[in-house]
Design a protein around this motif. Sequence first.
Motif, PDB file in Angstrom:
ATOM      1  N   GLU A 143      29.771  40.741  33.002  1.00  0.00           N
ATOM      2  CA  GLU A 143      30.960  41.367  33.587  1.00  0.00           C
ATOM      3  C   GLU A 143      30.627  42.136  34.858  1.00  0.00           C
ATOM      4  N   LYS A 144      29.403  42.687  34.929  1.00  0.00           N
ATOM      5  CA  LYS A 144      29.013  43.467  36.093  1.00  0.00           C
ATOM      6  C   LYS A 144      27.760  42.862  36.714  1.00  0.00           C
ATOM      7  N   PRO A 145      27.615  42.991  38.028  1.00  0.00           N
ATOM      8  CA  PRO A 145      26.386  42.495  38.668  1.00  0.00           C
ATOM      9  C   PRO A 145      25.162  43.244  38.145  1.00  0.00           C
ATOM     10  N   GLY A 146      24.012  42.579  38.247  1.00  0.00           N
ATOM     11  CA  GLY A 146      22.765  43.207  37.795  1.00  0.00           C
ATOM     12  C   GLY A 146      21.946  42.255  36.949  1.00  0.00           C
ATOM     13  N   ARG A 147      21.120  42.810  36.089  1.00  0.00           N
ATOM     14  CA  ARG A 147      20.227  42.029  35.237  1.00  0.00           C
ATOM     15  C   ARG A 147      20.900  41.755  33.903  1.00  0.00           C
ATOM     16  N   VAL A 148      20.844  40.511  33.464  1.00  0.00           N
ATOM     17  CA  VAL A 148      21.306  40.130  32.133  1.00  0.00           C
ATOM     18  C   VAL A 148      20.199  39.333  31.455  1.00  0.00           C
ATOM     19  N   ASP A 149      20.114  39.458  30.145  1.00  0.00           N
ATOM     20  CA  ASP A 149      19.120  38.727  29.362  1.00  0.00           C
ATOM     21  C   ASP A 149      19.835  37.818  28.380  1.00  0.00           C
ATOM     22  N   TRP A 150      19.551  36.530  28.470  1.00  0.00           N
ATOM     23  CA  TRP A 150      20.137  35.556  27.558  1.00  0.00           C
ATOM     24  C   TRP A 150      19.171  35.303  26.412  1.00  0.00           C
ATOM     25  N   PRO A 151      19.609  35.407  25.162  1.00  0.00           N
ATOM     26  CA  PRO A 151      18.719  35.187  24.017  1.00  0.00           C
ATOM     27  C   PRO A 151      18.600  33.706  23.653  1.00  0.00           C
ATOM     28  N   LEU A 152      17.391  33.292  23.296  1.00  0.00           N
ATOM     29  CA  LEU A 152      17.115  31.923  22.861  1.00  0.00           C
ATOM     30  C   LEU A 152      16.414  31.957  21.504  1.00  0.00           C
ATOM     31  N   ARG A 153      16.890  31.163  20.556  1.00  0.00           N
ATOM     32  CA  ARG A 153      16.222  31.023  19.262  1.00  0.00           C
ATOM     33  C   ARG A 153      15.100  29.994  19.391  1.00  0.00           C
ATOM     34  N   VAL A 154      13.976  30.263  18.762  1.00  0.00           N
ATOM     35  CA  VAL A 154      12.837  29.347  18.761  1.00  0.00           C
ATOM     36  C   VAL A 154      12.517  28.993  17.322  1.00  0.00           C
ATOM     37  N   ASP A 155      12.510  27.685  16.995  1.00  0.00           N
ATOM     38  CA  ASP A 155      12.210  27.283  15.620  1.00  0.00           C
ATOM     39  C   ASP A 155      10.717  27.048  15.434  1.00  0.00           C
ATOM     40  N   ALA A 156      10.352  26.669  14.235  1.00  0.00           N
ATOM     41  CA  ALA A 156       8.929  26.516  13.903  1.00  0.00           C
ATOM     42  C   ALA A 156       8.274  25.374  14.665  1.00  0.00           C
ATOM     43  N   ALA A 157       9.059  24.422  15.167  1.00  0.00           N
ATOM     44  CA  ALA A 157       8.505  23.299  15.917  1.00  0.00           C
ATOM     45  C   ALA A 157       8.383  23.587  17.409  1.00  0.00           C
ATOM     46  N   GLY A 158       8.821  24.749  17.844  1.00  0.00           N
ATOM     47  CA  GLY A 158       8.721  25.083  19.257  1.00  0.00           C
ATOM     48  C   GLY A 158       9.918  24.652  20.070  1.00  0.00           C
ATOM     49  N   ASN A 159      11.029  24.330  19.412  1.00  0.00           N
ATOM     50  CA  ASN A 159      12.253  23.978  20.125  1.00  0.00           C
ATOM     51  C   ASN A 159      13.141  25.216  20.252  1.00  0.00           C
ATOM     52  N   TRP A 160      13.863  25.303  21.352  1.00  0.00           N
ATOM     53  CA  TRP A 160      14.719  26.468  21.554  1.00  0.00           C
ATOM     54  C   TRP A 160      16.180  26.043  21.630  1.00  0.00           C
ATOM     55  N   ARG A 161      17.047  26.994  21.334  1.00  0.00           N
ATOM     56  CA  ARG A 161      18.502  26.795  21.447  1.00  0.00           C
ATOM     57  C   ARG A 161      19.140  28.130  21.814  1.00  0.00           C
ATOM     58  N   PHE A 162      20.350  28.075  22.323  1.00  0.00           N
ATOM     59  CA  PHE A 162      21.029  29.294  22.734  1.00  0.00           C
ATOM     60  C   PHE A 162      21.436  30.107  21.511  1.00  0.00           C
ATOM     61  N   ALA A 163      21.090  31.390  21.525  1.00  0.00           N
ATOM     62  CA  ALA A 163      21.458  32.270  20.423  1.00  0.00           C
ATOM     63  C   ALA A 163      22.806  32.942  20.657  1.00  0.00           C
ATOM     64  N   GLU A 164      23.270  32.972  21.906  1.00  0.00           N
ATOM     65  CA  GLU A 164      24.554  33.577  22.228  1.00  0.00           C
ATOM     66  C   GLU A 164      25.647  32.511  22.106  1.00  0.00           C
ATOM     67  N   PRO A 165      26.645  32.712  21.226  1.00  0.00           N
ATOM     68  CA  PRO A 165      27.671  31.677  21.010  1.00  0.00           C
ATOM     69  C   PRO A 165      28.403  31.282  22.294  1.00  0.00           C
ATOM     70  N   ARG A 166      28.732  32.237  23.144  1.00  0.00           N
ATOM     71  CA  ARG A 166      29.457  31.906  24.380  1.00  0.00           C
ATOM     72  C   ARG A 166      28.602  31.040  25.282  1.00  0.00           C
ATOM     73  N   LEU A 167      27.314  31.357  25.351  1.00  0.00           N
ATOM     74  CA  LEU A 167      26.406  30.575  26.169  1.00  0.00           C
ATOM     75  C   LEU A 167      26.292  29.151  25.631  1.00  0.00           C
ATOM     76  N   ALA A 168      26.192  29.033  24.312  1.00  0.00           N
ATOM     77  CA  ALA A 168      26.118  27.699  23.699  1.00  0.00           C
ATOM     78  C   ALA A 168      27.416  26.920  23.927  1.00  0.00           C
ATOM     79  N   ALA A 169      28.560  27.605  23.861  1.00  0.00           N
ATOM     80  CA  ALA A 169      29.847  26.930  24.072  1.00  0.00           C
ATOM     81  C   ALA A 169      29.957  26.414  25.501  1.00  0.00           C
ATOM     82  N   CYS A 170      29.505  27.196  26.492  1.00  0.00           N
ATOM     83  CA  CYS A 170      29.564  26.744  27.883  1.00  0.00           C
ATOM     84  C   CYS A 170      28.635  25.545  28.092  1.00  0.00           C
ATOM     85  N   ALA A 171      27.443  25.588  27.484  1.00  0.00           N
ATOM     86  CA  ALA A 171      26.516  24.464  27.621  1.00  0.00           C
ATOM     87  C   ALA A 171      27.104  23.192  27.017  1.00  0.00           C
ATOM     88  N   THR A 172      27.778  23.323  25.870  1.00  0.00           N
ATOM     89  CA  THR A 172      28.402  22.164  25.234  1.00  0.00           C
ATOM     90  C   THR A 172      29.577  21.647  26.060  1.00  0.00           C
TER      91      THR A 172
END
Length: 598
Positions: free
Chosen positions: A389-418
């Motif tokens: 919402e505001k300019p500056g630094r933002v941190d996007w969270p990523l889930r990492v599974d046991a195989a070393g694969n990542w996915r978006f942990a933030e639902p809005r971020l995942a929805a935009c990617a889809t």
Amino acid sequence: MRASANNRHSPRQETFAFVVIPRCALTQWLLAFLLAGADSAPAAESRVTAQLRVPPAETYVIGDTVPLYWRFENQSDEPLAFMWEGCCRLNGRLTVTATGKDVRPVPPGQAIAHMFAKAERLDPGKPRDFDTRLSDWVTLRDTGEYELRGRYTGVLPTQKPMVARGLKLWRDAAETPPIKVSLLSVTDYLREREQRATQRGLQLQIAGAAKVPPLAPNPLRLTLASTGPAAQKLRWPGSVELWILDPEGQRVAGIPTDIEGAYEEITLEPGARLAREVSFSSALLEGLPFGRYQAFVDLHAGGDGAPRVPSNPVAFDWRLDGADVAQLLTAAAKGPQVGARNRALKLLRLQLGELDSALASVRRETLAEPAAALARELELAACLKPLAEKPGRVDWPLRVDAAGNWRFAEPRLAACATKFALDGSTGLGALLAVRRHLGVEVGLQLKPAPDATAGAVMKAAGQLPLAELAAPPFARASADTNVTGLVQFRSAPGPANLVLRLRRASGGVRCEFARRLPDPDKPQMPAAFRPEEIGAQQFQPLAGAEALEQLLQDGRMPSPQVLLLAADDVAWRDVLAVIEPVLKRGLAVDLAAWREQL
């Protein structure tokens, strides 16, 4: 805030400043000498009185710049120093009451105006006024008579003004007698329009378009009609202001009210009429939420029996539809224009959070390729806007599974990617590419699964577009707020004076360390390993987190820079357990997998 003009340039007024960090031993000695003089002076008794004053006016309307003066008078026999911090509402408190109820004040806190806070001097028997605005202290919305009571503390325990040696500090508080001020809401003020116009003998009428065009003036036609028995005199345009009201009917703060035009002395004989154009640009509205706004012209009071008079309010829409957006896209795609500015792109970015439907309605086939490409970027940025919402630094969270694969942990971020079919590192790169439209820098926080290993986490970090990030990807130690350190994942390790190696061994995890201590003969020189030196070092065993804690506390390494080398099969929980003493110190640990050196 600032002192009033009649006191600001007093020849006897002394200058004070805040304490600054000394840069050399001599400066440090002088500073200690001056502060010792100030602090050694006994605290003065509360011999300062305070008063509040609001200048009289024919009418105050909520939304006016209502001046609120604080007057201090030193009734002692010697000068006193105090901190004027009205801008931050730290030293001062204002209690506002209406019909027996307290009104919620503006909460104390740091403000941009804090840079003007400074020490001031009160000479005996010489009152000093300091001007603020009523809106600095309280937010009012309703018509009524309000009682104001103030309390001001000269110097707080946390404040250490540098003052002339021997000058006493006013450390106590002074309370003001109550004063009253009456205000009209904008709605009630407009209801009085006909009554005020009849009393003044001057009627104001405006007309304008129902929608404000983007990047263009919005003309309003103002007609002044003299309806009384006497001639009317006014100065154009200094006698009038333009007010803009938000969808709730409140004046929009921060919008200039001055009307541009050549200066004229106007006299309207009884029955005469005069038309003038009053225009305002959509630039005044940029960044405001879309909605139904209003505007009216306000005529200043003209003295006894000549009250201020509002015109009729005219409603207009502030929004961008599909046609507006298509034109702006075409203009923005051409690049900067006059003055190296791209006004069209700036407007699209400012209103990005509300352009989802308008961008989607634009037919891309009607746009040139540069404009169509910009439309795709902005549509993706609009989808991500709720995350920034505001300019500056933002941190996007990523889930990492046991195989070393990542996915978006933030639902809005995942929805935009889809929604935009963005997968993997390429899709993440596309999401990061629109950050300039959001005005943000993006970091990525990795959240490993409980059964993940160091190798899995490092594999996920290696798939990320590091060049597009504001900082290296990182992982927090835990949800414990007392643990503030980070584990960072770099493509190449930075300088380090403490290297830890972790590998699996029978019965658990084996930890070793090597450190480079400062040269006693050259303590100012940094002591750090070069990457090529690490493999040749003699590593010593370290028996877990307790031993690392003792190592950090021995005082031989004042500024630890930690590099962690971990084998792929070490569990992530074991990595965090070993380096917990480092993380609790708020340090960042670089993690790397140098298998050839383990």
